[in-house]
Design a protein around this motif. Sequence first.
Motif, PDB file in Angstrom:
ATOM      1  N   ARG A  24      66.571  -5.672 -34.932  1.00  0.00           N
ATOM      2  CA  ARG A  24      66.471  -5.494 -36.384  1.00  0.00           C
ATOM      3  C   ARG A  24      65.091  -5.045 -36.827  1.00  0.00           C
ATOM      4  N   THR A  25      64.050  -5.620 -36.286  1.00  0.00           N
ATOM      5  CA  THR A  25      62.699  -5.275 -36.746  1.00  0.00           C
ATOM      6  C   THR A  25      62.251  -3.909 -36.251  1.00  0.00           C
ATOM      7  N   GLN A  26      62.597  -3.574 -35.017  1.00  0.00           N
ATOM      8  CA  GLN A  26      62.152  -2.294 -34.461  1.00  0.00           C
ATOM      9  C   GLN A  26      62.932  -1.110 -35.029  1.00  0.00           C
ATOM     10  N   ALA A  28      64.537  -0.910 -38.118  1.00  0.00           N
ATOM     11  CA  ALA A  28      64.836  -1.099 -39.541  1.00  0.00           C
ATOM     12  C   ALA A  28      64.985   0.239 -40.269  1.00  0.00           C
TER      13      ALA A  28
END
Length: 113
Positions: A24-26, A28
Amino acid sequence: MNSILGFSTVIALWPIGILFREARTQLAEQNIGTKFAVFQILLILTTLQSSIFNILASVGQLPCVPPYMYKARSQMMNNQLLIVEAFILSVLVRGAYRRRDNEPGFTLKPVAV
């Protein structure tokens, strides 16, 4: 067998959730949340819905109306429902997979000769 298939589908959603939390963070900016949601919905529609129709047919809840027997009728109902659901899902998901351009419209740049 259909109960085992339905149970294993629900269990298969767990690693997908783990993968989503890690990515999710990488990813986004790639709209990854919507893409994972679509994948989970499609997995549920194709496996659990088919299992439910097969269980209903084997129990005898779907009527046997000529020219189809109860198993063929459940498969036909499942396939017709999947066609409509997949079409609606593809229309809704088009926005998630569509890339936005920085400049609106199409401009033809001249070629240097």
